[in-house]
Motif scaffolding. Structure first.
Motif, short mmCIF file in Angstrom:
data_model
loop_
_atom_site.label_atom_id
_atom_site.label_comp_id
_atom_site.label_asym_id
_atom_site.label_seq_id
_atom_site.Cartn_x
_atom_site.Cartn_y
_atom_site.Cartn_z
N ILE A 55 0.87 -1.18 0.00
CA ILE A 55 0.00 0.00 0.00
C ILE A 55 0.91 1.23 0.00
CG2 ILE A 55 -1.82 1.27 1.20
CD1 ILE A 55 -2.76 -1.43 0.17
N VAL A 56 0.88 1.99 -1.10
CA VAL A 56 1.84 3.07 -1.26
C VAL A 56 1.25 4.45 -1.00
CG1 VAL A 56 3.27 1.78 -2.88
CG2 VAL A 56 1.39 3.21 -3.76
N ASP A 57 -0.10 4.55 -0.94
CA ASP A 57 -0.69 5.89 -0.77
C ASP A 57 -2.14 5.77 -0.31
OD1 ASP A 57 -0.51 8.73 -0.97
OD2 ASP A 57 -1.71 8.67 -2.78
N GLU A 58 -2.60 6.84 0.37
CA GLU A 58 -4.00 6.97 0.75
C GLU A 58 -4.44 8.39 0.44
OE1 GLU A 58 -5.07 5.62 4.76
OE2 GLU A 58 -3.11 4.63 4.86
N GLN A 59 -5.63 8.53 -0.14
CA GLN A 59 -6.17 9.84 -0.45
C GLN A 59 -7.62 9.91 0.01
OE1 GLN A 59 -4.49 12.47 -1.59
NE2 GLN A 59 -2.59 11.29 -1.76
N VAL A 60 -8.00 11.03 0.59
CA VAL A 60 -9.36 11.26 1.06
C VAL A 60 -10.08 12.20 0.09
CG1 VAL A 60 -10.80 12.18 2.92
CG2 VAL A 60 -8.73 10.86 3.47
N VAL A 61 -11.21 11.75 -0.41
CA VAL A 61 -12.03 12.53 -1.35
C VAL A 61 -13.45 12.58 -0.79
CG1 VAL A 61 -12.99 12.67 -3.69
CG2 VAL A 61 -10.62 11.87 -3.34
N ASP A 62 -13.99 13.76 -0.66
CA ASP A 62 -15.32 13.94 -0.06
C ASP A 62 -16.40 13.24 -0.89
OD1 ASP A 62 -16.84 15.66 2.08
OD2 ASP A 62 -17.96 15.90 0.21
N LEU A 63 -17.44 12.76 -0.22
CA LEU A 63 -18.55 12.09 -0.91
C LEU A 63 -19.19 12.96 -1.98
CD1 LEU A 63 -20.48 10.18 1.91
CD2 LEU A 63 -19.73 9.19 -0.27
N LYS A 64 -19.21 14.27 -1.77
CA LYS A 64 -19.84 15.18 -2.73
C LYS A 64 -18.81 15.92 -3.60
CE LYS A 64 -24.17 16.10 -0.28
NZ LYS A 64 -25.07 17.15 0.25
N ALA A 65 -17.59 15.43 -3.62
CA ALA A 65 -16.52 16.13 -4.34
C ALA A 65 -16.83 16.25 -5.83
CB ALA A 65 -15.20 15.39 -4.16
N LEU A 66 -16.56 17.44 -6.36
CA LEU A 66 -16.68 17.69 -7.79
C LEU A 66 -15.31 17.82 -8.45
CD1 LEU A 66 -19.61 20.28 -7.74
CD2 LEU A 66 -19.73 17.80 -8.14
N GLU A 67 -14.27 17.64 -7.63
CA GLU A 67 -12.90 17.76 -8.14
C GLU A 67 -11.98 16.96 -7.24
OE1 GLU A 67 -8.86 19.19 -8.38
OE2 GLU A 67 -10.17 19.64 -6.68
N ALA A 68 -11.08 16.16 -7.85
CA ALA A 68 -10.14 15.34 -7.09
C ALA A 68 -8.74 15.42 -7.68
CB ALA A 68 -10.62 13.89 -7.06
N THR A 69 -8.47 16.47 -8.43
CA THR A 69 -7.19 16.59 -9.13
C THR A 69 -6.01 16.60 -8.17
OG1 THR A 69 -8.28 17.82 -10.91
CG2 THR A 69 -5.88 17.96 -10.78
N SER A 70 -6.11 17.39 -7.10
CA SER A 70 -4.96 17.49 -6.19
C SER A 70 -4.64 16.16 -5.54
CB SER A 70 -5.23 18.55 -5.12
OG SER A 70 -6.39 18.23 -4.36
N GLN A 71 -5.68 15.42 -5.14
CA GLN A 71 -5.45 14.11 -4.52
C GLN A 71 -4.81 13.14 -5.52
OE1 GLN A 71 -8.30 15.88 -4.29
NE2 GLN A 71 -9.41 15.44 -2.38
N LEU A 72 -5.30 13.19 -6.77
CA LEU A 72 -4.77 12.28 -7.78
C LEU A 72 -3.33 12.63 -8.16
CD1 LEU A 72 -7.96 11.88 -9.98
CD2 LEU A 72 -6.93 10.14 -8.51
N LEU A 73 -3.01 13.91 -8.17
CA LEU A 73 -1.62 14.31 -8.45
C LEU A 73 -0.69 13.83 -7.34
CD1 LEU A 73 -2.12 17.92 -9.88
CD2 LEU A 73 -1.24 15.91 -11.11
N ASN A 74 -1.16 13.92 -6.11
CA ASN A 74 -0.36 13.38 -5.00
C ASN A 74 -0.20 11.88 -5.12
OD1 ASN A 74 0.08 15.83 -3.69
ND2 ASN A 74 -1.84 15.70 -2.53
N MET A 75 -1.27 11.19 -5.49
CA MET A 75 -1.22 9.74 -5.67
C MET A 75 -0.27 9.35 -6.80
SD MET A 75 -4.30 7.10 -6.66
CE MET A 75 -4.04 7.31 -8.44
N LYS A 76 -0.28 10.14 -7.87
CA LYS A 76 0.54 9.84 -9.04
C LYS A 76 2.03 9.75 -8.69
CE LYS A 76 1.52 11.53 -13.73
NZ LYS A 76 1.26 12.61 -14.71
N LYS A 77 2.44 10.55 -7.69
CA LYS A 77 3.84 10.54 -7.28
C LYS A 77 4.29 9.18 -6.76
CE LYS A 77 3.51 15.41 -5.86
NZ LYS A 77 3.48 16.32 -4.68
N LYS A 78 3.35 8.39 -6.28
CA LYS A 78 3.68 7.06 -5.72
C LYS A 78 3.55 5.95 -6.76
CE LYS A 78 4.18 9.01 -1.72
NZ LYS A 78 3.31 8.72 -0.58
N SER A 79 3.08 6.29 -7.95
CA SER A 79 2.98 5.36 -9.09
C SER A 79 2.29 4.04 -8.75
CB SER A 79 4.38 5.06 -9.65
OG SER A 79 5.03 6.23 -10.06
#
Length: 381
Positions: A192-216
């Protein structure tokens, strides 16, 4: 207060017969207008539909089921108030519940009051009979779903140790399987290389996904409902991510497809219950009911089937209560269910005095050409 007018408008306020005979009362907690209403609405419709279908067939031993359901908008305090109403005023014998936070908040009271409770929450905590002696799970727990996904990843990954990210929301539901998933991953050699929290009503998750991308990560397991899952998939497509996204059961279903669009292609989902377009024996009752209402099977979703199944399992337990329609009697009836065959609508269910887990089996489906296609039989870990 969000309930009465909304429920009547949506046609799922009650599912009771006009029969003057005795009734068996069941309470219902629904999320229609809250943050999980995207999946909660068809689920509630499925519960109501099954009870209406059962009553049209004569009920149970000549008794009609009265389903008293209200929208609590995913609010724990509102759920607690409704629970007290169902117990004290309506004097229900059992409850069909919904969310993880409210189900866990109520479980000690449920135990004291001896009211059997089948929830749409599949929290691992509800498997603890010392804490939750009147809770029953009608599908694999979120933790068991995550374990099965991780085992599938381990068995099918090519090239080294698989790397996995976890994406979830900051609710009791979202966080429910996370600790167990991490522990199981370590046990079987998945990183398990990363964890990201995204709100149930989120309309945008770019920042979380960019952080996740760093862990490939090779894979990302999503524990969300349709809305947040669609947001994640669309933003991942915009960012050109090659990670294989795999959603647990509430992330999966037809309602995801129109809001995710092309971004859903290739998404893998945990399937706890059948899709209406599957040719399965258990679908015959649903089709019969819908045709009697002038409706079509193709207009319903998997979550409708899921609600139908939850109500059906409760009813099968009531049938085995030997005429004792108290909470204790219904609990004893549910504990007699042994390999209950749901006609393929869900995994077979077994309860006993030692376990209320029901099953730990799931299937997996992949979105291909805009449709979920199941590609495994029922699997565990």
């Amino acid at each position: 207060m969000l309930f009465v007018s909304v429920m009547m408008m949506l046609g799922i306020f009650t599912a009771c017969s006009s029969s003057s005979g005795d009734t068996i009362k069941i309470g219902g907690l629904y999320d229609i207008t809250g943050p999980t209403g995207d999946v909660g609405t068809p689920y509630a419709e499925g519960e109501k539909a099954y009870i209406e279908y059962l009553n049209s067939k004569g009920g149970i031993d000549g008794k009609q089921i009265e389903l008293i359901g209200q929208d609590y908008a995913y609010s724990i305090p509102e759920a607690q108030q409704l629970y007290q109403k169902y117990k004290s005023k309506d004097k229900v014998s059992a409850i069909l519940g919904w969310g993880t936070g409210d189900t866990e908040a109520l479980r000690q009271q449920i135990a004291v009051d001896k009211i059997p409770f089948i929830s749409a929450s599949y929290s691992e905590n509800l498997k603890d009979l010392n804490e939750s002696p009147y809770n029953f799970l009608s599908a694999a727990s979120y933790s068991d779903q995550a374990r099965s996904v991780l085992q599938w990843i381990k068995d099918n990954h090519k090239g080294g140790t698989p790397k996995v990210a976890l994406i979830y929301n900051d609710t009791a539901f979202g966080k429910s399987p996370i600790a167990d998933a991490k522990a199981f991953a370590k046990e079987i050699g998945v990183e398990i290389v990363d964890e990201q929290v995204v709100d149930l009503k989120a309309l945008e998750a770019t920042s979380q996904l960019l952080n996740m991308k760093k862990k490939s990560p090779d894979y990302a397991i999503i524990n969300q409902t349709w809305g947040a899952t669609a947001t994640i998939l669309k933003d991942a497509k915009k960012l050109g991510l090659t990670t294989q996204f795999i959603g647990l059961n509430w992330a999966t279903g037809e309602g995801l497809l129109p809001i995710a669009g092309d971004a859903a292609e290739g998404f893998i989902g945990v399937v706890t219950h059948a899709f209406p377009y599957e040719d399965l024996p258990g679908m015959a009752e649903i089709k019969e009911y819908l045709e009697s209402k002038g409706e079509k099977l193709e207009d319903k979703s998997q979550k409708f089937v899921q609600g139908w199944v939850a109500a059906k399992i409760m009813v099968e337990g009531i049938k085995l209560a030997d005429g004792d329609y108290t909470g204790e009697g219904i609990r004893a009836g549910l504990e007699k269910l042994n390999n209950l065959d749901l006609g393929g609508l869900g995994a077979n269910i077994t309860f006993s005095s030692e376990s209320h887990a029901g099953t730990n089996e799931i299937r997996l489906a992949k979105v291909e050409n805009g449709k979920f296609e199941v590609f495994t039989e029922y699997i565990g870990y």
